[in-house]
Scaffold this motif. Structure first.
Motif, PDB file in Angstrom:
ATOM      1  N   ASP A  34       0.692  -1.132  -0.237  1.00 58.56           N
ATOM      2  CA  ASP A  34       0.189  -0.017  -0.017  1.00 58.56           C
ATOM      3  C   ASP A  34       0.934   1.159  -0.139  1.00 58.56           C
ATOM      4  OD1 ASP A  34      -2.365  -1.592  -0.123  1.00 58.56           O
ATOM      5  OD2 ASP A  34      -2.620  -1.438   2.237  1.00 58.56           O
ATOM      6  N   ASN A  35       1.994   1.227   0.566  1.00 62.73           N
ATOM      7  CA  ASN A  35       2.844   2.477   0.634  1.00 62.73           C
ATOM      8  C   ASN A  35       3.835   2.585  -0.513  1.00 62.73           C
ATOM      9  OD1 ASN A  35       4.586   0.170   1.382  1.00 62.73           O
ATOM     10  ND2 ASN A  35       5.374   0.960   3.101  1.00 62.73           N
ATOM     11  N   LEU A  36       3.819   1.781  -1.468  1.00 58.58           N
ATOM     12  CA  LEU A  36       4.738   1.946  -2.597  1.00 58.58           C
ATOM     13  C   LEU A  36       4.071   2.867  -3.583  1.00 58.58           C
ATOM     14  CD1 LEU A  36       7.330   1.195  -4.213  1.00 58.58           C
ATOM     15  CD2 LEU A  36       6.008  -0.714  -5.183  1.00 58.58           C
ATOM     16  N   SER A  37       4.707   3.939  -3.681  1.00 54.11           N
ATOM     17  CA  SER A  37       4.378   4.859  -5.114  1.00 54.11           C
ATOM     18  C   SER A  37       5.213   4.424  -6.349  1.00 54.11           C
ATOM     19  CB  SER A  37       4.787   6.229  -4.930  1.00 54.11           C
ATOM     20  OG  SER A  37       4.685   7.106  -5.861  1.00 54.11           O
ATOM     21  N   LEU A  38       4.229   4.299  -7.532  1.00 52.02           N
ATOM     22  CA  LEU A  38       5.262   4.016  -8.695  1.00 52.02           C
ATOM     23  C   LEU A  38       5.438   5.162  -9.529  1.00 52.02           C
ATOM     24  CD1 LEU A  38       2.178   1.529  -9.844  1.00 52.02           C
ATOM     25  CD2 LEU A  38       4.630   0.938  -9.097  1.00 52.02           C
ATOM     26  N   THR A  39       5.440   6.380  -8.898  1.00 56.12           N
ATOM     27  CA  THR A  39       5.728   7.690  -9.609  1.00 56.12           C
ATOM     28  C   THR A  39       7.370   7.644 -10.187  1.00 56.12           C
ATOM     29  OG1 THR A  39       4.184   8.844  -8.214  1.00 56.12           O
ATOM     30  CG2 THR A  39       6.342  10.239  -9.418  1.00 56.12           C
ATOM     31  N   PRO A  40       8.190   6.954  -9.471  1.00 56.72           N
ATOM     32  CA  PRO A  40       9.559   7.126  -9.995  1.00 56.72           C
ATOM     33  C   PRO A  40       9.669   6.180 -11.211  1.00 56.72           C
ATOM     34  CG  PRO A  40       9.506   6.782  -7.623  1.00 56.72           C
ATOM     35  CD  PRO A  40       8.273   6.725  -8.201  1.00 56.72           C
ATOM     36  N   TRP A  41       9.119   5.201 -11.540  1.00 56.28           N
ATOM     37  CA  TRP A  41       8.984   4.193 -12.514  1.00 56.28           C
ATOM     38  C   TRP A  41       8.057   4.805 -13.884  1.00 56.28           C
ATOM     39  CZ3 TRP A  41       8.713   2.585  -7.581  1.00 56.28           C
ATOM     40  CH2 TRP A  41      10.190   2.269  -7.190  1.00 56.28           C
ATOM     41  N   LEU A  42       6.896   5.591 -13.306  1.00 51.51           N
ATOM     42  CA  LEU A  42       6.306   6.092 -14.404  1.00 51.51           C
ATOM     43  C   LEU A  42       6.906   7.018 -14.991  1.00 51.51           C
ATOM     44  CD1 LEU A  42       2.851   6.493 -12.392  1.00 51.51           C
ATOM     45  CD2 LEU A  42       3.282   5.046 -14.317  1.00 51.51           C
ATOM     46  N   SER A  43       8.056   7.718 -14.571  1.00 58.11           N
ATOM     47  CA  SER A  43       9.030   8.913 -15.388  1.00 58.11           C
ATOM     48  C   SER A  43      10.229   8.373 -15.670  1.00 58.11           C
ATOM     49  CB  SER A  43       9.031  10.104 -14.458  1.00 58.11           C
ATOM     50  OG  SER A  43       9.376   9.638 -13.302  1.00 58.11           O
ATOM     51  N   HIS A  44      10.410   7.000 -15.598  1.00 57.42           N
ATOM     52  CA  HIS A  44      11.849   6.385 -15.895  1.00 57.42           C
ATOM     53  C   HIS A  44      12.345   6.818 -17.242  1.00 57.42           C
ATOM     54  CE1 HIS A  44      14.895   3.346 -16.065  1.00 57.42           C
ATOM     55  NE2 HIS A  44      14.848   3.150 -14.992  1.00 57.42           N
ATOM     56  N   LEU A  45      13.533   6.509 -17.374  1.00 54.81           N
ATOM     57  CA  LEU A  45      14.120   7.246 -18.824  1.00 54.81           C
ATOM     58  C   LEU A  45      13.769   6.016 -19.780  1.00 54.81           C
ATOM     59  CD1 LEU A  45      17.581   8.831 -17.592  1.00 54.81           C
ATOM     60  CD2 LEU A  45      15.741   9.926 -18.379  1.00 54.81           C
ATOM     61  N   ASP A  46      13.809   4.863 -19.292  1.00 51.60           N
ATOM     62  CA  ASP A  46      13.603   3.785 -20.038  1.00 51.60           C
ATOM     63  C   ASP A  46      12.127   3.334 -20.351  1.00 51.60           C
ATOM     64  OD1 ASP A  46      13.616   0.898 -21.189  1.00 51.60           O
ATOM     65  OD2 ASP A  46      15.438   1.169 -21.276  1.00 51.60           O
ATOM     66  N   ALA A  47      11.705   3.586 -21.724  1.00 50.44           N
ATOM     67  CA  ALA A  47      10.137   3.234 -22.119  1.00 50.44           C
ATOM     68  C   ALA A  47       9.908   1.927 -21.470  1.00 50.44           C
ATOM     69  CB  ALA A  47       9.894   3.716 -23.245  1.00 50.44           C
ATOM     70  N   ARG A  48      10.640   1.065 -21.634  1.00 49.78           N
ATOM     71  CA  ARG A  48      10.181  -0.336 -21.316  1.00 49.78           C
ATOM     72  C   ARG A  48       9.955  -0.633 -19.817  1.00 49.78           C
ATOM     73  NH1 ARG A  48      15.531  -2.614 -24.144  1.00 49.78           N
ATOM     74  NH2 ARG A  48      16.099  -0.518 -23.596  1.00 49.78           N
ATOM     75  N   VAL A  49      10.554   0.386 -19.078  1.00 50.83           N
ATOM     76  CA  VAL A  49      10.164   0.387 -17.375  1.00 50.83           C
ATOM     77  C   VAL A  49       8.912   0.830 -17.336  1.00 50.83           C
ATOM     78  CG1 VAL A  49      10.831   1.116 -15.104  1.00 50.83           C
ATOM     79  CG2 VAL A  49      12.385   0.146 -16.652  1.00 50.83           C
ATOM     80  N   ARG A  50       8.581   2.186 -18.207  1.00 50.59           N
ATOM     81  CA  ARG A  50       7.654   2.900 -17.831  1.00 50.59           C
ATOM     82  C   ARG A  50       6.289   2.315 -18.428  1.00 50.59           C
ATOM     83  NH1 ARG A  50      10.629   6.840 -20.591  1.00 50.59           N
ATOM     84  NH2 ARG A  50       9.029   6.824 -22.445  1.00 50.59           N
ATOM     85  N   ARG A  71       4.414   3.437 -28.298  1.00 50.10           N
ATOM     86  CA  ARG A  71       3.650   2.297 -27.994  1.00 50.10           C
ATOM     87  C   ARG A  71       2.981   2.294 -26.502  1.00 50.10           C
ATOM     88  NH1 ARG A  71       9.564  -0.557 -28.310  1.00 50.10           N
ATOM     89  NH2 ARG A  71       9.814   1.467 -27.350  1.00 50.10           N
ATOM     90  N   ILE A  72       3.558   3.228 -25.428  1.00 49.16           N
ATOM     91  CA  ILE A  72       2.902   3.415 -24.308  1.00 49.16           C
ATOM     92  C   ILE A  72       1.636   4.561 -24.525  1.00 49.16           C
ATOM     93  CG2 ILE A  72       3.463   4.678 -22.170  1.00 49.16           C
ATOM     94  CD1 ILE A  72       6.238   4.019 -22.055  1.00 49.16           C
ATOM     95  N   ALA A  73       1.693   5.352 -25.432  1.00 50.26           N
ATOM     96  CA  ALA A  73       0.419   6.061 -25.905  1.00 50.26           C
ATOM     97  C   ALA A  73      -0.592   5.280 -26.338  1.00 50.26           C
ATOM     98  CB  ALA A  73       0.926   7.203 -26.912  1.00 50.26           C
ATOM     99  N   GLU A  74      -0.253   4.223 -27.087  1.00 48.38           N
ATOM    100  CA  GLU A  74      -1.338   3.234 -27.501  1.00 48.38           C
ATOM    101  C   GLU A  74      -1.994   2.486 -26.465  1.00 48.38           C
ATOM    102  OE1 GLU A  74      -0.179   0.983 -30.823  1.00 48.38           O
ATOM    103  OE2 GLU A  74       0.689   2.530 -31.899  1.00 48.38           O
ATOM    104  N   LEU A  75      -0.925   2.105 -25.756  1.00 47.07           N
ATOM    105  CA  LEU A  75      -1.469   1.209 -24.467  1.00 47.07           C
ATOM    106  C   LEU A  75      -2.548   2.228 -23.593  1.00 47.07           C
ATOM    107  CD1 LEU A  75      -1.338  -1.127 -22.408  1.00 47.07           C
ATOM    108  CD2 LEU A  75       0.529   0.167 -21.378  1.00 47.07           C
TER     109      LEU A  75
END
Length: 261
Positions: free
Chosen positions: A99-115, A143-147
């Motif tokens: 519950d206490n984990l925020s995904l924010t750092p990975w939503l803005s990750h430099l690598d698109a595969r992580v995002r 590809r992320i925009a399509e998702l």
């Protein structure tokens, strides 16, 4: 007894790190593994350079009979991008997130595969779907925009509508993205969404004042489908759909009847 002995972390480490990894043995041992054993497999997944090994290890870890959430989350920090991606894949597959984990750092990750994997995970979290859709369609990676657009086609958040409209009108976005955006706008009952669909489909009038369609492209077809399936009763759409129904293109005629997917 043999299985229990082989499942000890020290021996398991030897099995899981010696290439080629004996994946058959690991599959046999999986039901006997403790959290410590699965932690060894997580380390092996992080180190392996063989795609087949990584894929099979991901499958074994996905089916783990014990809760591996804590060691998975621990490997999201200060690790290479591919490790972070695989840890996000595991969290998504196992539908487990503290519950206490925020995904924010990975939503803005430099690598698109992580995002991408962060978005997929966020989409399944209660109350997080709409922010995930907004983040996805704003992403510079198509590809992320399509998702995000495929999710918006099911239900488009109000906050996403301006960006979806922008993508639908952006010629540089490519037909695939623009068609998805048009389909998503069909779900939105707002004058601005209707206005974009009409703009995409309207080709002006002939010399005799008859309504014409825009040039025949996949984007036009997607716009006609969206209008026919969701806004056919709107007076502003009637003349556009009538022009499509008169078209020599059978796909446009079918779309104007509200048929097709």
């Amino acid at each position: 007894a043999i299985r229990s002995g082989l499942a000890q972390p020290e021996i398991l480490h030897t099995i899981a790190t010696r290439e080629p990894v004996d994946l058959t043995i690991l599959e046999c041992l999986a039901p006997s593994l403790t959290l410590a054993g699965y932690t060894v497999l997580l380390d092996a997944l992080a180190r392996s350079e063989v795609r087949t090994t990584r894929r099979r290890l991901l499958d074994l870890l996905t089916d783990a009979k014990v809760d591996i959430t804590e060691p998975v989350v621990a490997r999201l920090e200060n690790t290479p991008w591919y490790v972070q991606r695989n840890m996000l894949v595991l969290l998504h597959r196992r539908r487990a997130l503290p519950d206490n984990l925020s995904l924010t750092p990975w939503l803005s990750h430099l690598d698109a595969r992580v995002r991408t994997e962060a978005i997929r995970l966020q989409l399944q979290l209660p109350g997080e779907r709409d922010p995930a859709v907004v983040a996805a369609i704003a992403d510079e990676d198509p590809r992320i925009a399509e998702l995000g657009l495929r999710e918006a086609m099911k239900q488009c958040p109000a906050a996403a509508v301006p960006r979806v409209a922008e993508l639908a009108l952006e010629s540089k976005a490519g037909d695939g993205v623009r068609c998805l955006a048009a389909a998503a706008l069909g779900q939105v009952h707002h004058p601005s969404a209707l206005g974009v669909l009409l703009k995409l489909a309207d080709g002006g009038r002939s010399f005799w004042g008859r309504r014409k369609l825009a040039p025949q492209t996949p984007v036009l077809l997607a716009s006609i489908k969206a209008l026919a399936q969701h806004r056919a009763a709107d007076p502003l759409a009637v003349s556009i759909l009538a022009a499509a129904s008169r078209s020599s293109n059978p796909e446009l005629r079918e779309a104007a009847r509200g048929a097709g997917s």
